[in-house]
Design a protein around this motif. Structure first.
Motif: not given
Length: 760
Positions: A468-495
Motif C-alpha cells: 500500500x503506497x498511500x502517502x499516510x502509510x509511507x515511512x518517514x526516514x531520518x535526515x541525511x545529516x543524522x544518517x551519515x554521522x560517523x559516531x555518537x557525538x556527531x549524531x547528537x549534534x546533528x539531532x
C-alpha cells in the motif's frame, strides 16, 4: 648484446587464503589442504591419500607382500585419481597432470588397443582390470558421453590475476552522500577471519546441486516445433527483456523416452540422493576481493539506495548473509568481467542459502531477521538490475516473501525512528541511543526500500503493486545529516540541530498549510531519500490505477498531475542545478511519472511486439491513435527532458536504480511517436500540429514546449522518421553507456533491433 627483459613469473593464487605459488602442482596440493580431498587411491586395498608420494610409499608395502610375482602400477591409479579430482573441481586437467602424463603410463584397458599388446602386457592389463573396485571402474571406464560432459563444464575457479582491469582510483567515485566504512581500511582488520566467518556461517544452508546429467534448471528459449519466424514482432518478442521462452506442442510430437515407472530399490536410492543437500566445495573469492566489493558498495551503491547504516555495520556471523549480498552488488563496480561473474555466483548461492535458512534467522531474533531481510532486498535489487529474464522471474516470485518477512517483525509499523527517542536519551548513554536509533532507522529504510522496489517491479512488468503506497502509510526516514554521522557525538549534534529547526518552523507551519495546502519546505539538509519515497509513491498509485481497470477519466489524470506539480513546487523548484545534489535522479523519475500517466504502456508494448505478431495486430490501432494525440507529443517532450537531464550527469556518477527504466520508457514512446504517428507536412495544414501547445508542467519548468519539441524533432516542425530521430538514437546510445546495470544493456539491445528493422 642488449639485455633481454627478465621473465615475470606468473603467480597462482589460492582462492581460499590468497597464498601464491609459482607452480601449478604446488597450488593443487595446497588446495587439497583446504578441501581435505584424497584423490589418490590404492587399487588393492582402497585406501586414499591426499599426496601422490604418500600413495607411492604405500604401494611399496603391497609390492613386498606379493608372493606370486604379480604387481600393479601404482602410478596408473594416481593418474586416474588426478582425472577424478579434475572432475570434482569442475575444471580441465591442470598443467601438473599433463606433465605427469609424460611419465605415467595409461590404462591399457581403454586407451591401448588389445591387438597391440604383448601377451604379458595383456595378462597384466586383464589382471589389473579384474582387481579394480567398483567405484574406480566408473572413473577408468566412464560412459561414452561422460567425457564430453566433463569438458563442457565451465571451471569453477578463475585466477585472480586479471580482476583489476581498471585502477581502484577510477573505480572509486566519492560524493557527499558516500560513506566509507573505516573498519575496512584499518590496518588491523583481519581479512582472513572475515572470510572464515562468512564461510563457516553459510555452509550447510545451500540447496542441492545436481550433476551434469540431471535436468537443467535454466529455462530454454527455444520453442519446440515452431518454425523460425521472419516477422519483426515475433523477433522482438524473443529479444524482450522479460522473455524466457515457452514450450509449445501440436506441430511436432517429440519422441517419447522410456521412463522408469516402477518403485524399486534403484528408484529409492535415486530419490534419496536428490533429497540430500551437498555442501559446495568451491570457495568464496579472496578476502581482498571481498574487501574491495564492500568498499565499492558503500561508496557507489549505498548512496543511491541507503538502507545499510555504514558507521555501525560490522561483519559477523549474524550478518554473514548481508555481507555476501553487499559483496555481490559491489562486484558490479569493480570493472572486470571476472568480478561480475563472481558477483552472479555469490548472488545465486546466497539466494539458495536464504531460502534454505530463513526460518533459522527469523527465529533467532529481530537483529538477525533484519540483516536477512536486508540481504534479500539487496539481492532482489541485484536480480532486477542484472538484465537476465530468469533473475527477473526470481524477483517477481520472491518479492512477496521478503515483504512478508518485514511484516512479521512489524517493520512497516514504525514510521519514524526518532518518535520514541527523547525518553531513550534521558535514560541511556549517547552511544547506546545512537546504536538503537541506527537499528530503528535501518528498519524504516528497509520498509522504504521495499516500497521503492515494489514500485519498480510493478512498472517493469506492468503488474499491480503488492504494498500500500498511500502517502499516510509511507515511512518517514531520518535526515541525511543524522544518517551519515560517523559516531555518537556527531549524531547528537546533528539531532540537536534538527530539533532547533523543528521548533523554529513550528510557528509558521500552520500558516503555510492554510495558505497553500502544502507542507513547508524543510530548511535543513536536503533529505533526498524521503523525497524519493514520496515520488515513487505517486508512481505506485498511478500503476495501481492502471492495473485496476479503472476508467482513465479526466478527473483522475488531473488529480495525479496536480500531485506531481505540487511535488515539483515543493522539492524541485528551487533545487540547485547540480547532479551531485540529486543522487536519486528525482527529476528523471518525475518526467517518467508523467509518461506513465499519459500512455497505456501495456497496450503500447503489445503493439510493438512484446507478445509477438498476433497480439501486436490487436493493439496497433491504439498505437496509431495515441501517436496522433496531444498526449504523444507531451510524452515526447518528457522523453526529451530525460535525455537532456541524463546527458549532463557526470560519467563517474552512478545513476539511481530507476534510471534504466526511465530511459527505456522515454525511448519506447519516441519509437511509437515516430513509427506510428503520421508525418504531416505543415504546409498542408492551416495550423501546424505543434502550434499553441503548452502544458502546465513545462510552464513550471519555464520551458517553451513548442521550441523544445522543434529541437527534439531535429529542428523541424514535423516528426522525424524513426531511423532519423536524433532523440531516439541518443536515448538508445545512453542506455548502452550509462551505469553498471545489465538491464540497461538489455533495453538497448531490444531497442537497437527495432531501429535496425526500421532502417531495412
Amino acid at each position: 648484446m642488449p639485455k633481454t627483459r627478465g621473465r615475470v613469473k606468473r603467480q597462482r593464487i589460492c582462492p581460499w587464503c590468497s597464498l601464491s605459488f609459482s607452480k601449478e602442482e604446488h597450488l593443487s596440493r595446497h588446495i587439497r589442504s583446504h578441501t581435505k580431498e584424497k584423490p589418490f587411491g590404492c587399487v588393492t586395498c582402497g585406501k586414499t591419500f591426499s599426496r601422490h608420494d604418500s600413495l607411492l610409499r604405500h604401494g611399496r608395502v603391497h609390492s613386498t607382500e606379493g608372493k606370486d610375482g604379480q604387481t600393479f602400477d601404482i602410478r596408473t591409479s594416481s593418474l586416474e585419481a588426478y582425472g577424478n579430482s579434475d572432475q570434482i573441481l569442475g575444471g580441465s586437467q591442470s598443467p601438473s597432470v599433463e606433465n605427469d602424463m609424460d611419465q605415467v603410463p595409461s590404462f591399457p584397458t581403454h586407451q591401448t588397443p588389445a591387438s597391440s599388446l604383448s601377451p604379458s602386457q595383456h595378462a597384466a592389463a586383464s589382471h589389473t582390470q579384474a582387481r579394480l573396485p567398483v567405484w574406480l571402474e566408473t572413473i577408468v571406464q566412464p560412459p561414452k558421453n561422460a567425457q564430453s560432459q566433463i569438458n563442457a563444464q565451465a571451471p569453477l575457479f578463475t585466477p585472480l590475476d586479471n580482476i583489476f582491469d581498471s585502477s581502484i582510483e577510477d573505480s572509486l567515485h566519492f560524493n557527499p552522500y558516500s560513506q566509507v566504512p573505516t573498519w575496512l581500511a584499518d590496518e588491523h582488520f583481519d581479512l582472513n577471519a572475515l572470510n572464515s566467518s562468512v564461510m563457516a556461517s553459510t555452509l550447510g544452508f545451500f540447496s542441492p546441486d545436481y550433476t551434469a546429467n540431471e535436468d537443467s534448471t535454466d529455462i530454454t528459449i527455444q520453442i519446440l516445433g515452431e518454425p523460425h519466424s521472419e516477422r519483426k514482432e515475433d523477433q522482438v518478442r524473443q529479444l524482450w527483456f522479460t522473455y524466457v521462452g515457452t514450450h509449445k506442442s501440436g506441430y511436432i510430437t517429440p519422441e517419447a523416452t522410456q521412463e522408469q515407472v516402477e518403485l524399486d530399490e534403484q528408484y529409492r536410492q535415486t530419490l534419496s540422493q536428490r533429497l540430500q543437500q551437498r555442501v559446495p566445495t568451491e570457495p568464496l573469492p579472496s578476502t581482498d576481493f571481498l574487501n574491495l566489493c564492500i568498499q565499492l558498495f558503500f561508496t557507489r551503491f549505498n548512496p543511491i539506495f541507503p538502507i545499510v547504516h555504514a558507521p555501525t555495520f560490522r561483519p559477523s556471523a549474524k550478518s554473514s548473509l548481508l555481507l555476501l549480498s553487499i559483496c555481490s552488488i559491489g562486484s558490479l563496480f569493480v570493472g572486470s568481467n571476472y568480478a561480475v561473474t563472481q558477483g552472479s555466483i555469490i548472488f545465486e548461492r546466497l539466494n539458495k542459502a536464504i531460502l534454505a535458512s530463513w526460518e533459522k534467522y527469523l527465529l533467532s531474533g529481530k537483529g538477525e531477521a533484519l540483516a536477512m531481510t536486508q540481504a534479500a532486498l539487496i539481492g532482489q535489487t541485484f536480480a532486477m538490475l542484472s538484465g537476465k529474464p530468469r533473475n527477473l522471474l526470481i524477483v517477481q516470485t520472491f518479492h512477496g516473501t521478503v515483504a512478508t518477512w518485514a511484516r512479521i517483525y512489524k517493520m512497516f509499523k514504525v514510521r519514524r525512528a526518532t518518535d520514541y527517542l527523547e525518553a531513550h536519551l534521558q535514560t541511556r548513554s549517547p552511544e547506546e541511543s545512537w546504536r538503537t536509533w541506527a537499528q530503528s532507522e535501518e528498519q524504516v529504510r528497509l520498509a522504504a526500500g521495499l516500497h521503492i522496489l515494489d514500485t519498480e517491479i510493478s512498472e517493469l512488468v506492468l503488474t499491480h503493486p503488492l504494498l500500500q503506497h498511500e502517502e499516510s502509510l509511507l515511512p518517514l526516514t531520518g535526515s541525511h545529516e543524522l544518517w551519515v554521522a560517523a559516531n555518537a557525538a556527531q549524531w547528537k549534534i546533528a539531532l540537536g540541530r534538527q530539533q532547533d529547526r523543528s521548533s523554529l518552523n513550528q510557528d509558521n507551519s500552520n500558516a503555510v498549510v492554510a495558505e497553500s495546502g502544502t507542507l513547508p519546505l524543510d530548511t535543513g539538509l536536503p533529505d533526498g531519500f524521503q523525497r524519493y519515497i514520496t515520488l515513487e509513491g505517486i508512481n505506485a498509485r498511478i500503476a495501481e490505477t492502471r492495473t485496476s481497470h479503472i476508467a482513465r477519466d479526466q478527473n483522475m489524470s488531473t488529480r495525479f498531475e496536480y500531485q506531481l506539480i505540487q511535488f515539483f513546487d515543493q522539492y524541485l523548484h528551487e533545487k540547485e542545478d547540480s547532479p551531485t545534489n540529486d543522487p536519486f535522479c528525482l527529476e528523471v523519475l518525475w518526467h517518467s511519472a508523467f509518461i506513465s500517466l499519459l500512455v497505456d504502456f501495456d497496450r503500447l508494448e503489445l503493439a510493438i511486439g512484446r507478445e509477438g505478431f498476433e497480439e501486436s495486430a490487436l493493439y496497433r490501432q491504439y498505437a496509431h491513435q495515441w501517436a496522433a494525440s496531444p498526449n504523444a507529443r507531451r510524452c515526447a517532450l518528457h522523453g526529451a527532458m530525460i535525455l537532456r537531464k541524463l546527458q549532463t550527469t557526470p560519467l563517474g556518477m552512478e545513476p539511481a536504480i530507476h534510471v534504466p527504466r526511465a530511459l527505456y520508457r522515454a525511448a519506447t514512446v519516441w519509437y511509437a511517436y515516430s513509427e506510428y504517428g503520421l508525418d504531416v507536412d505543415p504546409s498542408d495544414l492551416a495550423t501546424p500540429p505543434t502550434a499553441n501547445v503548452e502544458f502546465p508542467e513545462f510552464s513550471r519548468l519555464k520551458i517553451n514546449s513548442q521550441a523544445l519539441l522543434f529541437e527534439a524533432n531535429g529542428y523541424r516542425t514535423s516528426r522525424p522518421k524513426t531511423s532519423e530521430s536524433s532523440t531516439l538514437c541518443g536515448l538508445v546510445d545512453l542506455l548502452h553507456r550509462i551505469g553498471h546495470w545489465g538491464l540497461s544493456r538489455k533495453f538497448a539491445e531490444q531497442l537497437s533491433f527495432l531501429l535496425k528493422e526500421t532502417q531495412s
